[in-house]
Write a protein that holds these residues in place. Structure first.
Motif, short mmCIF file in Angstrom:
data_model
loop_
_atom_site.label_atom_id
_atom_site.label_comp_id
_atom_site.label_asym_id
_atom_site.label_seq_id
_atom_site.Cartn_x
_atom_site.Cartn_y
_atom_site.Cartn_z
N LEU A 135 -23.07 -1.90 -44.41
CA LEU A 135 -23.07 -2.63 -45.68
C LEU A 135 -21.79 -2.36 -46.46
N GLY A 136 -21.32 -1.12 -46.46
CA GLY A 136 -20.07 -0.81 -47.14
C GLY A 136 -18.88 -1.51 -46.53
N GLN A 137 -18.81 -1.48 -45.18
CA GLN A 137 -17.71 -2.17 -44.51
C GLN A 137 -17.79 -3.68 -44.75
N ALA A 138 -19.00 -4.24 -44.75
CA ALA A 138 -19.15 -5.67 -45.03
C ALA A 138 -18.68 -5.99 -46.44
N GLY A 139 -18.97 -5.12 -47.41
CA GLY A 139 -18.49 -5.34 -48.76
C GLY A 139 -16.97 -5.33 -48.83
N ILE A 140 -16.35 -4.39 -48.11
CA ILE A 140 -14.89 -4.34 -48.08
C ILE A 140 -14.32 -5.61 -47.46
N ALA A 141 -14.91 -6.05 -46.34
CA ALA A 141 -14.41 -7.26 -45.67
C ALA A 141 -14.57 -8.49 -46.54
N LEU A 142 -15.69 -8.64 -47.21
CA LEU A 142 -15.89 -9.79 -48.08
C LEU A 142 -14.93 -9.75 -49.26
N GLY A 143 -14.67 -8.58 -49.78
CA GLY A 143 -13.68 -8.47 -50.86
C GLY A 143 -12.30 -8.88 -50.41
N CYS B 29 -20.18 -5.26 -38.56
CA CYS B 29 -21.18 -4.82 -39.53
C CYS B 29 -22.55 -5.42 -39.22
N VAL B 30 -22.57 -6.67 -38.81
CA VAL B 30 -23.84 -7.31 -38.47
C VAL B 30 -24.46 -6.67 -37.24
N LEU B 31 -23.64 -6.36 -36.23
CA LEU B 31 -24.16 -5.76 -35.00
C LEU B 31 -24.61 -4.32 -35.20
N ALA B 32 -24.18 -3.69 -36.30
CA ALA B 32 -24.58 -2.30 -36.53
C ALA B 32 -26.07 -2.17 -36.77
N PHE B 33 -26.72 -3.22 -37.28
CA PHE B 33 -28.15 -3.14 -37.57
C PHE B 33 -28.99 -3.03 -36.30
N ALA C 36 -14.26 7.73 -47.59
CA ALA C 36 -15.39 8.33 -48.31
C ALA C 36 -16.70 8.17 -47.53
N PHE C 37 -16.81 7.05 -46.77
CA PHE C 37 -18.04 6.84 -46.00
C PHE C 37 -18.20 7.87 -44.87
N LEU D 275 -13.84 -9.99 -37.39
CA LEU D 275 -14.32 -8.99 -36.43
C LEU D 275 -15.04 -7.84 -37.15
N LEU D 276 -14.49 -7.46 -38.31
CA LEU D 276 -15.13 -6.39 -39.08
C LEU D 276 -16.51 -6.83 -39.56
#
Length: 454
Positions: A81-89, A113-117, A170-171, A108-109
Motif C-alpha cells: 500500500l505504501g509503495q502504491a501510494g508513492i507510485a500514484l503520487g 504492489c497488486v501482486l503483493a496481496f 522507512a518501510f 511495474l511498481l
C-alpha cells in the motif's frame, strides 16, 4: 518457594539447601535453573543486544520465526500500500499528460504492489519470507531506477522523486525479515539512491540529498538495533513470567500433594482417604459394594519403647510399602499413628477375605523381628466393613473399627468382619403406632402384634 515444594517438584536448589529427605549424593546447581538464567540475561541486556547463553538464543530465534510468520503477511500488505501510494503520487505530479519511459517503471511498481496481496497468502514461512524480500528488493530497485531515469530522459527532477527514497527506507525499519537481509537491503538502497542522485542533481543538492539519506540510513540502523534489543528484552520478560507461573503452579501442586500425602510413608494420608471414601460410598450399590478396612500394627508401642522412634518410623515405611504392593488397585492410606486404612470395591465375600488375607500375609512376609516381644514377628490386625448403599462415612468407619478391636481381642494377627447394622423400623410405622396409642384404643394392628409376639 518452600524447600518442601522444591523437593517434591524437582526444582534445582543450591548445594546444601536440600530438604532433609533428599539424597545427599546429588548436587544441584543454581546455573541449571532456567529462571535464574533468564534473570542473568536481563541484567546483561542493557549493555547491548548480544547473543543469549544457556540455550536461550535457540529459543529466541524459534520464537522470532514463529512471530515472523504471523507478522509477514500484514507487513507485506502495508508495504504494498505504501509503495502504491508513492507510485500514484509520482504519476500524478510528474507525468500527468505526457507518457515517458519513467511511466513504465511506475506501472511495474503498481503491478508489483497488486501482486503483493496474493503473495502474502503463502502459508510456508520460508517461502513467504523469501517472496517478501524479493518483492521489497524489486520495489527498491524500481525506485532507484525512477530516481536515475531523468538523467537519460532529460525530464526535470520532481521533488516527489526525492521524497520517495526516504519513505521507502522507512518501510524497511522494523520489517519482520531476518536482520541481515534488512541491513543489506537498506544499505544497498541507500547507496543506489545516493549514486542516482549524483547523476541527476547538481553538486550541492546531490550532497545534501546524500547526507540526508546517509543520516536516515544511520537512524534506520539505530532504530533496528533498538527494536532488536526491545524484542530480546520482551522475549526474556515473557519467558520470565511464563517460568514464574510454571513455578507457582508447580508449588501449588506440591502443596496440594503435601496436604494429601503422608510425609513419612509416601502414601495418601487421612485427608485423602476420607475424600475418596465419601466418593466411593456415594456410588455404593448391592452390585458394587465398598469395603473399608482398618489395619493396626500389633504391639507397636512396645516396638517403639524397645527400639526407639527411628526404628518405628522405618517399620511404618516398610509396612506401608508392603501393603501398597499387595493391595494392587486398592487405596492404601496411613490413617494415623500405626493405623492404616484400605478402600476398594468388593466382590464376593470369599474373594474379599482372600484380598484382606493377602495384606496380612504381606506384612508377615516382611519377617521383621519384634524387638519388644521376644521370638515374635511383626504382624497386623485387620477389621473390615461392607457398604452396599450410600452411607455416612463415619458409620462405616465405626463398623470397621469395631471389627478391628474384635480382631485384636481374639488374639491379633487376624482379619475380622463387622456385619451391617440391622435396619431401624420405618419412621412412618413408628408414627402410626404412636398415634394409635394416643387415641386410647390400646390395640395394635395384627401385623404389628405379630411382630411384637415374635
Amino acid at each position: 518457594m518452600s524447600l518442601a515444594a522444591a523437593y517434591l517438584i524437582g526444582i534445582p536448589r543450591m548445594p546444601g539447601s536440600q530438604c532433609p529427605d533428599a539424597d545427599p549424593r546429588v548436587e544441584f546447581s543454581l546455573s541449571d535453573d532456567p529462571l535464574q538464567a533468564v534473570e542473568r540475561e536481563l541484567e546483561r541486556l542493557p549493555h547491548g543486544p548480544t547473543l543469549f547463553a544457556d540455550g536461550l538464543e535457540g529459543l529466541y530465534q524459534a520464537e522470532r520465526d514463529a512471530r515472523r510468520a504471523e507478522r509477514l503477511p500484514s507487513w507485506l500488505r502495508l508495504w504494498s500500500l505504501g509503495q502504491a501510494g508513492i507510485a500514484l503520487g509520482l504519476l500524478t505530479h510528474i507525468w500527468p499528460l505526457v507518457p515517458s519511459p519513467a511511466s513504465t517503471a511506475v506501472e511495474l511498481l503498481l503491478a508489483l504492489c497488486v501482486l503483493a496481496f496474493p503473495v502474502s497468502c503463502l502459508t510456508r514461512t520460508k517461502r513467504l519470507a523469501v517472496a517478501s524480500m524479493a518483492w521489497a528488493l524489486i520495489g527498491l530497485v524500481l525506485q532507484v531506477a525512477l530516481l536515475a531515469l531523468p538523467a537519460w530522459t532529460g525530464e526535470p527532477v520532481s521533488p516527489a522523486l526525492l521524497v520517495a527514497p526516504p519513505v521507502a527506507l522507512a518501510f524497511l525499519c522494523g520489517a519482520p525479515l531476518p536482520d541481515a537481509w534488512s541491513r543489506m537491503a537498506a544499505g544497498a538502497f541507500t547507496v543506489g539512491s545516493i549514486l542516482a542522485a549524483l547523476a541527476v542533481l547538481p553538486g550541492a543538492s546531490a550532497l545534501t540529498f546524500g547526507l540526508g539519506m546517509a543520516a536516515l540510513w544511520g537512524a534506520q540502523r539505530r532504530i533496528g538495533e533498538r527494536l532488536g534489543s526491545l524484542r530480546r528484552e520482551g522475549f526474556l520478560l515473557r519467558r520470565q513470567v511464563r517460568l514464574q507461573n510454571e513455578a507457582a503452579s508447580a508449588e501449588r501442586a506440591a502443596m496440594e500433594r503435601l496436604a494429601k500425602v503422608d510425609a513419612l510413608t509416601g502414601i495418601p494420608n487421612r485427608r485423602a482417604f476420607d475424600a475418596q471414601l465419601i466418593e466411593h460410598l456415594v456410588r455404593a450399590r448391592p452390585s458394587r459394594p465398598v469395603c473399608v478396612a482398618l489395619l493396626d500394627i500389633d504391639y507397636f508401642k512396645a516396638l517403639n519403647d524397645a527400639a526407639g522412634h527411628l526404628s518405628g518410623d522405618e517399620c511404618l515405611r516398610r509396612v506401608a510399602g508392603a501393603l501398597r504392593k499387595a493391595a494392587g488397585e486398592a487405596l492404601v492410606a496411613r490413617y494415623g499413628g500405626e493405623e492404616f486404612a484400605v478402600l476398594f470395591e468388593a466382590d464376593e465375600e470369599p474373594a474379599l477375605s482372600d484380598r484382606l488375607e493377602r495384606l496380612r500375609e504381606a506384612v508377615l512376609a516382611l519377617d521383621i523381628a519384634h524387638p519388644g516381644r521376644r521370638g515374635e514377628r511383626l504382624t497386623i490386625s485387620l477389621g473390615a466393613a461392607m457398604a452396599t448403599e450410600a452411607e455416612n462415612s463415619r458409620v462405616v468407619l465405626d463398623r470397621a473399627d469395631t471389627a478391628l478391636y474384635r480382631a485384636k481381642n481374639e488374639g491379633r494377627n487376624r482379619v475380622a468382619f463387622e456385619p451391617k447394622a440391622a435396619p431401624v423400623a420405618d419412621t412412618a410405622d413408628l408414627r402410626r403406632l404412636l398415634d394409635l396409642a394416643r387415641d386410647g384404643r390400646g390395640g395394635v394392628p395384627a401385623e404389628d402384634g405379630e411382630r411384637a409376639q415374635a
